[in-house]
Design a protein around this motif. Structure first.
Motif, PDB file in Angstrom:
ATOM      1  N   ALA A  95      12.118 -15.050 -31.103  1.00 32.46           N
ATOM      2  CA  ALA A  95      13.228 -15.457 -31.973  1.00 32.46           C
ATOM      3  C   ALA A  95      14.355 -14.431 -31.930  1.00 32.46           C
ATOM      4  O   ALA A  95      15.539 -14.777 -31.878  1.00 32.46           O
ATOM      5  N   LEU A  96      13.962 -13.168 -31.912  1.00 33.03           N
ATOM      6  CA  LEU A  96      14.953 -12.082 -31.860  1.00 33.03           C
ATOM      7  C   LEU A  96      15.797 -12.182 -30.585  1.00 33.03           C
ATOM      8  O   LEU A  96      17.013 -11.987 -30.616  1.00 33.03           O
ATOM      9  N   GLY A  97      15.156 -12.488 -29.496  1.00 30.28           N
ATOM     10  CA  GLY A  97      15.873 -12.601 -28.228  1.00 30.28           C
ATOM     11  C   GLY A  97      16.674 -13.885 -28.104  1.00 30.28           C
ATOM     12  O   GLY A  97      17.754 -13.902 -27.521  1.00 30.28           O
ATOM     13  N   SER A 104      14.691 -20.543 -34.286  1.00 29.96           N
ATOM     14  CA  SER A 104      15.680 -19.511 -33.969  1.00 29.96           C
ATOM     15  C   SER A 104      16.756 -20.059 -33.047  1.00 29.96           C
ATOM     16  O   SER A 104      17.955 -19.826 -33.245  1.00 29.96           O
ATOM     17  N   TRP A 105      16.340 -20.813 -32.029  1.00 33.53           N
ATOM     18  CA  TRP A 105      17.284 -21.358 -31.050  1.00 33.53           C
ATOM     19  C   TRP A 105      18.272 -22.309 -31.726  1.00 33.53           C
ATOM     20  O   TRP A 105      19.476 -22.267 -31.471  1.00 33.53           O
ATOM     21  N   ALA A 119      22.214  -5.650 -27.545  1.00 34.68           N
ATOM     22  CA  ALA A 119      20.897  -5.042 -27.793  1.00 34.68           C
ATOM     23  C   ALA A 119      19.859  -6.110 -28.094  1.00 34.68           C
ATOM     24  O   ALA A 119      18.743  -6.061 -27.581  1.00 34.68           O
ATOM     25  N   LEU A 120      20.219  -7.119 -28.896  1.00 38.73           N
ATOM     26  CA  LEU A 120      19.262  -8.173 -29.227  1.00 38.73           C
ATOM     27  C   LEU A 120      18.849  -8.961 -27.987  1.00 38.73           C
ATOM     28  O   LEU A 120      17.707  -9.385 -27.852  1.00 38.73           O
ATOM     29  N   LEU A 153      14.229 -10.143 -24.817  1.00 35.73           N
ATOM     30  CA  LEU A 153      13.476 -10.998 -23.885  1.00 35.73           C
ATOM     31  C   LEU A 153      12.934 -10.217 -22.687  1.00 35.73           C
ATOM     32  O   LEU A 153      11.746 -10.334 -22.373  1.00 35.73           O
ATOM     33  N   PRO A 154      13.755  -9.391 -21.988  1.00 36.80           N
ATOM     34  CA  PRO A 154      13.145  -8.571 -20.926  1.00 36.80           C
ATOM     35  C   PRO A 154      12.042  -7.658 -21.440  1.00 36.80           C
ATOM     36  O   PRO A 154      11.025  -7.464 -20.761  1.00 36.80           O
ATOM     37  N   ALA A 155      12.240  -7.099 -22.644  1.00 33.41           N
ATOM     38  CA  ALA A 155      11.205  -6.212 -23.199  1.00 33.41           C
ATOM     39  C   ALA A 155       9.907  -6.989 -23.429  1.00 33.41           C
ATOM     40  O   ALA A 155       8.816  -6.520 -23.104  1.00 33.41           O
TER      41      ALA A 155
END
Lengths: 90, 211
Positions: free
Chosen positions: B12-14, B131-132, B155-156, B160-162
Motif C-alpha cells: 500500500a505504501l508503494g 490503497s491503489w 521516497a515512497l 516497491l523495489p525494497a
C-alpha cells in the motif's frame, strides 16, 4: 473509450484467472522465483544506468540490513524508504 | 483476512504515490473523474493503466490501446500456476493478482495452514486495492499537491523495489531465477520491460522442467 477500458479489464482478469484454474494445463516450473527476481531487478534499476543506481543500491543495502536486524519485512521496507529519502537530500 | 490486510501495508505504501500520479495524469489529460476511477476499480494493473492513458492521449484507437495494454499484462498468466500448489484460484483471488500481491503471497502462503491461505490472500489483495483506488481518487480530484514534496513521493515509490528485494532474497542463489532476472533486466534497459518480464516467466516455466 469505455469499450477499451472494459476490454482491458476483462482481458487482464482472464489472464490472471484462466491459467490459475487450468488444472494441470500449465505447470509453473520455476516461474515463481524467476518472476520475483525479475520484478525486483526491473523495479530497482531504471534505465539508463546512472549515479541514481548508487543511491538505490545503498538504500537496498539498508533495507536488507533492516530485515536482518529486525526480522520484520514491513519495518525493513519502511527503513529502506526512509534511507532512500535521506539519500535524496544529499 | 486480517493478517493479510496487515501484511499488505508495504504494498500500500508503494502503490499510493503511483496511484496519485495516475489519477493526476488522467485529470491532466482531460478525462473525467468517473472514467479514471473506473480504470483503477476494474483493471487494477498499474503499468497497463498508464499505457492505456498514454496511448489514448496520443490518439491511438481505443481497441488498439487496450490490446497493447493487455500485452503488458501477459506476465500475469504465470502467476496463478505458480500459486496453484498453495491456493486454488477463484474470480476474486484472480482479480487481486498484481505483481506485488503475487510476490508477497508466494513467500507467505507456504507457511500458512491451508484453511488460512484464502483469507490471507484476499486481505493482501484488498489492502493493495484500497490503497491503489484511494490514491487514484485523490490524484484525480486534484490532490497531486500531496506529492508536492518531491522527496516524499520519490521516497515512497522506493517501497516497491525494497519489498521485491526482500521477497527475492531466498531466490538469489537459484541460477535459473538469476538467469531469468538478468534477461528481464537486459530487456528492461532496452526499454522492453513487459517483454523482459514475460521472458523471465517463460525461462522459469520451461527452464525448470525436468525431462
Amino acid at each position: 473509450m469505455t469499450l477499451a477500458l472494459l476490454l482491458l479489464a476483462l482481458g487482464t482478469f482472464l489472464l490472471r484467472l484462466l491459467p490459475w484454474r487450468g488444472e494441470g494445463s500449465l505447470r509453473a516450473g520455476q516461474a515463481g522465483p524467476a518472476l520475483v527476481v525479475a520484478l525486483f531487478l526491473v523495479s530497482a534499476f531504471s534505465p539508463p544506468p546512472s549515479p541514481e543506481w548508487l543511491r538505490t543500491g545503498l538504500a537496498l543495502l539498508g533495507t536488507y540490513l533492516g530485515a536482518r536486524l529486525t526480522g520484520n519485512l514491513g519495518l525493513a521496507v519502511f527503513l529502506g524508504v526512509g534511507l532512500y529519502g535521506l539519500l535524496g537530500l544529499l | 483476512m486480517r493478517e493479510g490486510l496487515e501484511a499488505a501495508w508495504p504494498i500500500a505504501l508503494g502503490y499510493f504515490p503511483v496511484a496519485v500520479a495516475f489519477g493526476a495524469l488522467g485529470a491532466q489529460a482531460g478525462l473525467g473523474y468517473l472514467w479514471i476511477q473506473l480504470t483503477s476499480l476494474l483493471v487494477f494493473a498499474g503499468a497497463s493503466q498508464f499505457a492505456l492513458l498514454g496511448l489514448l492521449a496520443q490518439g491511438v484507437p481505443p481497441l488498439l490501446a487496450a490490446t497493447l495494454g493487455l500485452l503488458l499484462n501477459l506476465r500475469h498468466a504465470f502467476y496463478g500456476p505458480a500459486l496453484r500448489p498453495y491456493l486454488k484460484g477463484g474470480p476474486l483471488e484472480a482479480f487481486f493478482l498484481t505483481d506485488e500481491v503475487f510476490a508477497l503471497a508466494l513467500k507467505a502462503l507456504p507457511g500458512l495452514l491451508p484453511e488460512e491461505r484464502r483469507g490471507y490472500f484476499l486481505g493482501l489483495g484488498l489492502g493493495a486495492y484500497l490503497s491503489w483506488n484511494l490514491g487514484t481518487a485523490l490524484g484525480a480530484l486534484g490532490a497531486k499537491g500531496l506529492l508536492a514534496w518531491p522527496v516524499l513521493g520519490e521516497a515512497l515509490s522506493f517501497a516497491l523495489p525494497a519489498l521485491f528485494l526482500l521477497l527475492a532474497l531466498p531466490h538469489l542463489r537459484n541460477p535459473l531465477a538469476l538467469l531469468a532476472g538478468g534477461a528481464a533486466l537486459a530487456l528492461h534497459l532496452l526499454g522492453q520491460t513487459a517483454w523482459g518480464l514475460f521472458l523471465a516467466g517463460v525461462i522459469g516455466l520451461f527452464g525448470g522442467r525436468r525431462p
